[in-house]
Enzyme design. Structure first.
Site, PDB file in Angstrom:
ATOM      1  N   ASP A 205       1.470   1.922   4.745  1.00  0.00           N
ATOM      2  CA  ASP A 205       0.808   1.229   3.644  1.00  0.00           C
ATOM      3  C   ASP A 205      -0.691   1.503   3.669  1.00  0.00           C
ATOM      4  O   ASP A 205      -1.428   0.954   4.492  1.00  0.00           O
ATOM      5  CB  ASP A 205       1.069  -0.274   3.758  1.00  0.00           C
ATOM      6  CG  ASP A 205       0.519  -1.052   2.563  1.00  0.00           C
ATOM      7  OD1 ASP A 205       0.088  -0.407   1.588  1.00  0.00           O
ATOM      8  OD2 ASP A 205       0.524  -2.295   2.615  1.00  0.00           O
ATOM      9  N   ASP A 412      -2.047   3.668  -3.402  1.00  0.00           N
ATOM     10  CA  ASP A 412      -1.392   2.679  -2.547  1.00  0.00           C
ATOM     11  C   ASP A 412       0.028   3.109  -2.198  1.00  0.00           C
ATOM     12  O   ASP A 412       0.946   2.968  -3.006  1.00  0.00           O
ATOM     13  CB  ASP A 412      -1.379   1.319  -3.246  1.00  0.00           C
ATOM     14  CG  ASP A 412      -0.712   0.239  -2.414  1.00  0.00           C
ATOM     15  OD1 ASP A 412      -0.687   0.390  -1.176  1.00  0.00           O
ATOM     16  OD2 ASP A 412      -0.209  -0.730  -2.993  1.00  0.00           O
TER      17      ASP A 412
END
Length: 560
Positions: A205, A412
């Site tokens: 992430d 992201d």
């Protein structure tokens, strides 16, 4: 005859040979013949200028020959020069447009040996094979540390009791990365933590700061996970005065405990899920790209209370690997130890078979990368760039930003789908209305995503319906197309297939994400390209790739 007798006698001949036009470094060749009653003498030498002792008449002759030769020379014809220059530029542009695979011109070996840093390459795998098909499992990270209430945290005596009863599980970390692009969306890596090493699967992430693992401290609320919970010992606990604890608690409005022996934290994610835990320190067993094993101590989260969608998304993984720009992220910690340069790269395959992740700069392509400056605001720890213009096909999509350009783009890897600002999303939906036809019509009964289309046949691949959609084109650096840096996203970068065999739009309304001003590119739009986040030089780059592996790497490590 008298005129011939009165003319000066010829004393010698000078022959000047000019160098070939394609290699002027050869210099001029001067050959002199002297005529006299004695035997003929020939002298030949190479030099840059004619001999100074030549007669004036011969100097004039030489100058005339040189001027005539230059006038006939290839390089004194402007039309030819400019014509070839134009042809070269067109050929270069054409070659660039045709080449779609990553050209991995890695740094030479000599340069690598001079650097004390190295890199880790981590294979990526999908959580589950197949298409993205469940709206309830959509992951949307973008986590941040928040203020917490004392009653959320476990009593220290309970933690101390649990720690004293825990077995000696130290640390070691190994990194294979698994992941895929479906409803769950995230890719994950395989790591070894503890001594002896224990395996853990962590979602990668780039939108989160902290690496954390579900922890038996004891656990209040934990997902099923892929492996047994991590069990810390007293020696693993980070004290409140540690700089990393100060970082994660910077949003605290008041101190929780002056006499605490542990560092409590809470992370809240954009999908309203949360994770509560304590900071721990343990070894990570890492293997460099050259096969060398190391065991650095790193700080991570021992998470014992997960709420919201995390309880579903962690059914097949054990935690999250935060890769943001924050000092507490794993890349930043490894860089602070001098193990790597703070550079991160990930490449997600379009066929949902994983990809790879690397930490360090050894696998950054040297040629044909598209680079844009990395912004420090409005989200200091996220990887973001200034968007100047965005088009769907040839039509502009305005984001509604009042700032310079069209706002901010956040990259992201922790989000399944892509999110547009309210204005850009509505404009895109309006443009997609023209798609409805006999071949592809909206299907309101399919609730996989807000907008799905049904074809005359069950769709198995985006290629089967690609002709109904146009690509997205994001421009950075300048509104002028010819000088801007562009990110081209094909139909595969914003469409997915549902369980019903429909094709659905993987771009969602992001008006409720943060302040709604940013465009967030999730996994669906990051596939088929290598993305590099260079924290050393503050820039973000990308290049198209099949994402099988970097060149000069025979195979990816840590496959299971």
């Amino acid at each position: 005859m008298e005129e011939t007798k009165n003319s000066p006698p010829i004393q010698g001949v000078v022959i000047i040979t000019l160098p070939p036009p394609d290699n002027p470094s050869y210099g001029k060749t001067i050959t002199a013949f002297t005529l006299s009653d004695s035997p003929t003498h020939q002298q030949q030498e190479e030099e840059e200028e004619p001999p100074q002792q030549s007669q004036p008449h011969n100097q004039d002759l030489n100058t005339g020959v040189l001027r005539a030769s230059l006038e006939r020379s290839f390089f004194f014809r402007p039309k030819i020069v400019f014509g070839l220059l134009g042809i070269s530029l067109i050929a270069l542009s054409f070659w660039s447009s045709l080449t779609q695979e990553t050209l991995f011109e890695l740094r030479d070996v000599e340069h690598d040996h001079k650097s004390s840093n190295s890199s880790f390459i981590l294979p990526l795998y999908p959580k589950r094979g197949g298409a993205w098909n469940s709206r309830t499992d959509v992951e949307f990270k973008l986590g941040w540390f928040v203020d917490f209430k004392p009653d959320k945290f476990m009593d220290q005596e309970k933690i101390a009791k649990s720690l004293s009863a825990a077995t000696k599980l130290d640390s070691s970390v190994n990194f294979p990365v698994r992941g895929n692009i479906h409803s769950e969306g995230l890719y994950y890596t395989y790591m070894l933590v503890g001594n002896p090493p224990r395996p853990y699967f962590l979602d990668i992430d780039t939108g989160s700061d902290l690496m954390w693992i579900q922890c038996d401290a004891p656990c209040i609320s934990c997902a099923k996970g892929a492996h047994p919970l991590y069990k810390p010992r007293n020696v693993n606990m980070i004290p409140p005065k540690n700089p990393y604890c100060v970082e994660v608690q910077e949003n605290l409005k008041s101190k929780y405990c002056d006499n605490c022996h542990q560092c409590d934290y809470e992370i809240e994610y954009a999908d309203r899920s949360s994770s509560v835990g304590v900071l721990a320190k343990d070894e990570l067993q890492l293997v460099l790209a050259n096969g060398t094993g190391i065991k650095p101590n790193v700080v991570f989260g021992c998470a014992y209370d997960q709420q919201g969608t995390l309880l579903n998304t962690l059914a097949s993984t054990d935690g999250i690997l935060g890769l943001s720009r924050a000092p507490i992220s794993l890349p930043s910690q490894l860089a602070s130890h001098g193990l790597i340069n703070n550079v991160i790269g990930h490449c997600l395959r379009t066929d949902t078979n994983g990809g790879y992740l690397f930490l360090g700069n050894d696998f950054v392509p040297q040629w044909r990368m598209s680079w844009v400056p990395m912004l420090n605001n409005p989200f200091p720890n996220l990887y973001q760039a200034q968007l100047m213009k965005m088009n769907y096909g040839g039509k502009e999509l305005r984001s509604g930003s009042t700032s310079y350009g069209q706002g901010t783009v956040v990259f992201d890897s922790g989000s399944t789908y892509t999110y547009f600002t309210d204005q850009a999303y509505k404009a895109l939906i309006s443009m997609l209305e023209e798609i409805s036809s006999e071949d592809l019509i909206k299907d309101a009964s399919d609730t996989t995503l807000p907008i799905c289309w049904r074809a005359k046949f069950p769709v198995r691949s985006i290629e089967e319906v690609r002709q109904f959609f146009k690509p997205l084109n994001l421009q950075f650096g300048s509104k002028w197309r010819i000088v801007s840096t562009k990110l081209w996203i094909p139909a595969e970068g914003f469409l997915t297939i549902s369980e019903k065999g429909n094709v659905c739009l993987g771009i969602l309304d992001g008006s409720n994400v943060h302040d709604g001003s940013a465009i967030i590119l999730g996994d669906i739009s990051l596939r088929g390209q290598l993305f590099v986040y260079d924290n050393v030089n503050q820039k973000i780059g990308w290049i198209r790739s099949n994402c099988e592996r970097p060149e000069k790497v025979p195979s990816l490590p840590f496959f299971l």
